[in-house]
Design a protein around this motif. Structure first.
Motif, PDB file in Angstrom:
ATOM      1  N   GLY A   1      -1.676   8.762  11.036  1.00 41.20           N
ATOM      2  CA  GLY A   1      -2.548   7.910  11.841  1.00 41.20           C
ATOM      3  C   GLY A   1      -3.002   6.678  11.075  1.00 41.20           C
ATOM      4  N   VAL A   2      -3.387   6.876   9.817  1.00 39.85           N
ATOM      5  CA  VAL A   2      -3.802   5.746   8.984  1.00 39.85           C
ATOM      6  C   VAL A   2      -2.660   4.749   8.836  1.00 39.85           C
ATOM      7  N   CYS A   3      -1.460   5.244   8.622  1.00 40.09           N
ATOM      8  CA  CYS A   3      -0.294   4.374   8.471  1.00 40.09           C
ATOM      9  C   CYS A   3      -0.052   3.553   9.735  1.00 40.09           C
ATOM     10  N   LEU A   4      -0.024   4.205  10.871  1.00 42.19           N
ATOM     11  CA  LEU A   4       0.229   3.495  12.125  1.00 42.19           C
ATOM     12  C   LEU A   4      -0.851   2.450  12.396  1.00 42.19           C
ATOM     13  N   ALA A   5      -2.105   2.813  12.098  1.00 42.04           N
ATOM     14  CA  ALA A   5      -3.209   1.880  12.336  1.00 42.04           C
ATOM     15  C   ALA A   5      -3.107   0.657  11.430  1.00 42.04           C
ATOM     16  N   VAL A   6      -2.822   0.879  10.148  1.00 43.37           N
ATOM     17  CA  VAL A   6      -2.697  -0.242   9.211  1.00 43.37           C
ATOM     18  C   VAL A   6      -1.538  -1.149   9.624  1.00 43.37           C
ATOM     19  N   GLN A   7      -0.416  -0.548   9.981  1.00 42.49           N
ATOM     20  CA  GLN A   7       0.744  -1.345  10.387  1.00 42.49           C
ATOM     21  C   GLN A   7       0.439  -2.186  11.629  1.00 42.49           C
ATOM     22  N   LYS A   8      -0.317  -1.632  12.557  1.00 42.21           N
ATOM     23  CA  LYS A   8      -0.618  -2.336  13.803  1.00 42.21           C
ATOM     24  C   LYS A   8      -1.717  -3.372  13.632  1.00 42.21           C
ATOM     25  N   LEU A   9      -2.743  -3.017  12.893  1.00 38.06           N
ATOM     26  CA  LEU A   9      -3.945  -3.854  12.814  1.00 38.06           C
ATOM     27  C   LEU A   9      -3.904  -4.864  11.679  1.00 38.06           C
ATOM     28  N   TYR A  10      -3.157  -4.564  10.637  1.00 39.08           N
ATOM     29  CA  TYR A  10      -3.140  -5.420   9.450  1.00 39.08           C
ATOM     30  C   TYR A  10      -1.697  -5.755   9.060  1.00 39.08           C
TER      31      TYR A  10
ATOM     32  N   GLY B   1      -0.405  -8.094   7.629  1.00 39.23           N
ATOM     33  CA  GLY B   1      -0.231  -8.729   6.328  1.00 39.23           C
ATOM     34  C   GLY B   1      -0.057  -7.737   5.196  1.00 39.23           C
ATOM     35  N   TYR B   2      -0.287  -6.472   5.475  1.00 37.14           N
ATOM     36  CA  TYR B   2      -0.134  -5.425   4.467  1.00 37.14           C
ATOM     37  C   TYR B   2       1.139  -4.622   4.749  1.00 37.14           C
ATOM     38  N   THR B   3       1.791  -4.228   3.711  1.00 36.13           N
ATOM     39  CA  THR B   3       3.010  -3.433   3.823  1.00 36.13           C
ATOM     40  C   THR B   3       2.751  -2.028   3.301  1.00 36.13           C
ATOM     41  N   VAL B   4       2.994  -1.033   4.160  1.00 40.13           N
ATOM     42  CA  VAL B   4       2.908   0.355   3.709  1.00 40.13           C
ATOM     43  C   VAL B   4       4.277   0.739   3.168  1.00 40.13           C
ATOM     44  N   ALA B   5       4.347   0.990   1.862  1.00 36.10           N
ATOM     45  CA  ALA B   5       5.632   1.286   1.219  1.00 36.10           C
ATOM     46  C   ALA B   5       6.071   2.719   1.458  1.00 36.10           C
ATOM     47  N   GLY B   6       5.105   3.641   1.597  1.00 40.02           N
ATOM     48  CA  GLY B   6       5.443   5.040   1.797  1.00 40.02           C
ATOM     49  C   GLY B   6       4.237   5.931   1.572  1.00 40.02           C
ATOM     50  N   PHE B   7       4.496   7.213   1.482  1.00 42.72           N
ATOM     51  CA  PHE B   7       3.444   8.214   1.343  1.00 42.72           C
ATOM     52  C   PHE B   7       3.584   8.921  -0.012  1.00 42.72           C
ATOM     53  N   VAL B   8       2.465   9.409  -0.510  1.00 36.08           N
ATOM     54  CA  VAL B   8       2.438  10.103  -1.793  1.00 36.08           C
ATOM     55  C   VAL B   8       1.807  11.479  -1.599  1.00 36.08           C
ATOM     56  N   VAL B   9       2.390  12.493  -2.187  1.00 33.95           N
ATOM     57  CA  VAL B   9       1.839  13.850  -2.148  1.00 33.95           C
ATOM     58  C   VAL B   9       1.968  14.464  -3.537  1.00 33.95           C
ATOM     59  N   LYS B  10       1.194  15.467  -3.796  1.00 36.16           N
ATOM     60  CA  LYS B  10       1.288  16.132  -5.100  1.00 36.16           C
ATOM     61  C   LYS B  10       2.617  16.857  -5.241  1.00 36.16           C
ATOM     62  N   SER B  11       3.056  17.484  -4.131  1.00 36.39           N
ATOM     63  CA  SER B  11       4.321  18.202  -4.133  1.00 36.39           C
ATOM     64  C   SER B  11       4.970  18.066  -2.764  1.00 36.39           C
ATOM     65  N   LEU B  12       6.288  17.985  -2.746  1.00 34.21           N
ATOM     66  CA  LEU B  12       7.007  17.913  -1.472  1.00 34.21           C
ATOM     67  C   LEU B  12       7.093  19.267  -0.776  1.00 34.21           C
TER      68      LEU B  12
ATOM     69  N   TYR C   1      -2.008   0.164  -4.734  1.00 30.13           N
ATOM     70  CA  TYR C   1      -3.224   0.592  -4.047  1.00 30.13           C
ATOM     71  C   TYR C   1      -2.875   1.766  -3.136  1.00 30.13           C
ATOM     72  N   ILE C   2      -3.685   2.786  -3.206  1.00 30.10           N
ATOM     73  CA  ILE C   2      -3.411   4.008  -2.453  1.00 30.10           C
ATOM     74  C   ILE C   2      -4.583   4.311  -1.523  1.00 30.10           C
ATOM     75  N   LEU C   3      -4.281   4.480  -0.240  1.00 31.29           N
ATOM     76  CA  LEU C   3      -5.267   4.909   0.743  1.00 31.29           C
ATOM     77  C   LEU C   3      -5.184   6.423   0.845  1.00 31.29           C
TER      78      LEU C   3
ATOM     79  N   LEU D   1       0.823  -1.199   0.000  1.00 34.02           N
ATOM     80  CA  LEU D   1       0.000   0.000   0.000  1.00 34.02           C
ATOM     81  C   LEU D   1       0.857   1.249   0.000  1.00 34.02           C
ATOM     82  N   MET D   2       0.281   2.325  -0.504  1.00 40.41           N
ATOM     83  CA  MET D   2       0.806   3.665  -0.326  1.00 40.41           C
ATOM     84  C   MET D   2      -0.310   4.513   0.286  1.00 40.41           C
ATOM     85  N   ILE D   3       0.084   5.551   0.966  1.00 43.97           N
ATOM     86  CA  ILE D   3      -0.899   6.435   1.589  1.00 43.97           C
ATOM     87  C   ILE D   3      -0.738   7.830   1.009  1.00 43.97           C
TER      88      ILE D   3
END
Length: 356
Positions: free
Chosen positions: A15-24, A26-37, A61-63, A4-6
């Motif tokens: 918060g979404v990242c920490l929750a997914v990492q803790k609760l799921y 089986g899923y790997t959060v690869a990193g975050f995506v933004v329009k601009s840094l 897949y992007i959350l 996943l990416m967020i």
């Protein structure tokens, strides 16, 4: 979909990242995506933050972890880049996710998990609306104990509401700096005082925004007295490395120092405790809450003298400007007050819904 990416790089996304990492796991959060840094970090939660145009894996897949009023624009940007696999984490999904996360780590107990009683607490929560706020696109069925109040009414309200924050003892004209806190001041002075006819009409009073409310159902109203709840607050947002990040993003350092000077003058015990509270990641956002009438009275009696003194110490003075800084300081002080009292007040938490 195990990778996943967020989308986003602020508190909701973290918060979404920490929750997914803790609760799921089986899923790997690869990193975050933004329009601009620009105005975003290079890393968050130990993971990289990428600009959208650099994402090469079109099957990713992007959350979407941002306020939901931005989702439509973000979806257009994703699809323009050939990214069609996304899930919008709206405020209801976020609320459920953070409730499960905090339950898993044993922090910030949820009101929904408490024993339900048989007697409904008498509630009165004011929903502050400024007359220039955009109309909601959707219609929502709200409990009858949510009462609209025109905030900043002294500045030219066109709302035909029964309650206005320029009635009685008020600071309505300061809404440009105090934001929704002018409605809280009005409530304190004209609804919560023991001598006022309204004081006995409800056992719990509170403040919501026109677009942000707490997830307190009628079943939850049956839980308040049964569990001797003193206050209901939103699940805190999560900040990195700590909540000091919030005020550096929204406040000038001179304004922060004015508030700290006021705090040291009026309540040195809180000023002494503040560095430890600032050094943790949890922040009560938005100035929304519901609490026993007596608890809310005590909080307001503590809060508003600090803000008034901050205005006096600010440069320019608070009454010479209109840049919302007092409202932002109020969020910091709300966090300080209820974190400071987390052992002697029985605080329950719930999700924060956004209305659009």
């Amino acid at each position: 979909m195990s990778r996943l990416m967020i989308y986003g790089a602020k508190s909701i996304a973290l918060g979404v990242c920490l929750a997914v990492q803790k609760l799921y796991p089986g899923y790997t959060v690869a990193g975050f995506v933004v329009k601009s840094l620009r105005n975003n970090p290079d890393t968050l939660g130990g993971l990289p933050v990428w600009e959208l145009h650099t994402v090469e894996d079109k099957s990713a897949y992007i959350l979407i972890g941002t306020p939901e009023d931005t989702h439509s624009e973000i979806i257009r940007d994703l699809e323009d880049c050939g990214l069609y696999h996304y899930i919008c984490i709206d405020s209801r999904k976020e609320a459920k996710l953070m409730e499960a996360y905090f339950g898993e780590i044993g922090r910030f107990p949820s009101i929904h998990k408490l024993k339900k009683g048989t007697k409904a607490a008498r509630m009165c929560v004011y929903m502050a609306r400024y007359y220039k706020d955009r109309m909601l696109k959707n219609t929502y069925a709200l409990p009858e104990w949510i009462c609209p109040v025109s905030a900043g009414a002294a500045l030219g309200s066109e709302d035909q509401m029964t309650d206005r924050d320029d009635d009685g003892d008020n600071i309505s004209v300061k809404n440009g700096n105090y934001c929704e806190l002018t409605a809280l001041y009005w409530m304190w002075k004209n609804r919560l005082q023991d001598s006022h006819e309204y004081a006995k009409k409800a056992e719990y009073y509170g403040l919501y925004h026109y677009r942000r409310i707490l997830d307190i159902s009628q079943e939850d109203v049956l839980r308040l007295q049964e569990n001797k709840i003193d206050a209901v607050l939103p699940f805190p947002t999560v900040h990195e490395p700590d909540i000091f990040e919030h005020h550096t993003r929204y406040l000038k350092e001179a304004d922060w120092q004015a508030m700290m000077e006021a705090l040291e003058e009026l309540h040195p015990e809180y000023a002494k405790a503040y560095p430890e509270i600032l050094a943790q990641p949890y922040f009560y956002n938005y100035n929304i809450l519901a609490a026993k009438s007596s608890v809310l009275q005590e909080y307001c009696a503590w809060l508003f003298p600090i803000l008034e003194r901050t205005e006096q110490l600010s440069s320019p003075k608070g009454w010479e400007r209109s840049d919302r800084y007092i409202g932002y300081l109020g969020e910091n002080l709300l966090t300080l007050y209820f974190m400071y009292h987390n052992q002697d007040l029985n605080i329950a938490h719930t999700g924060r819904y956004m209305l659009i």
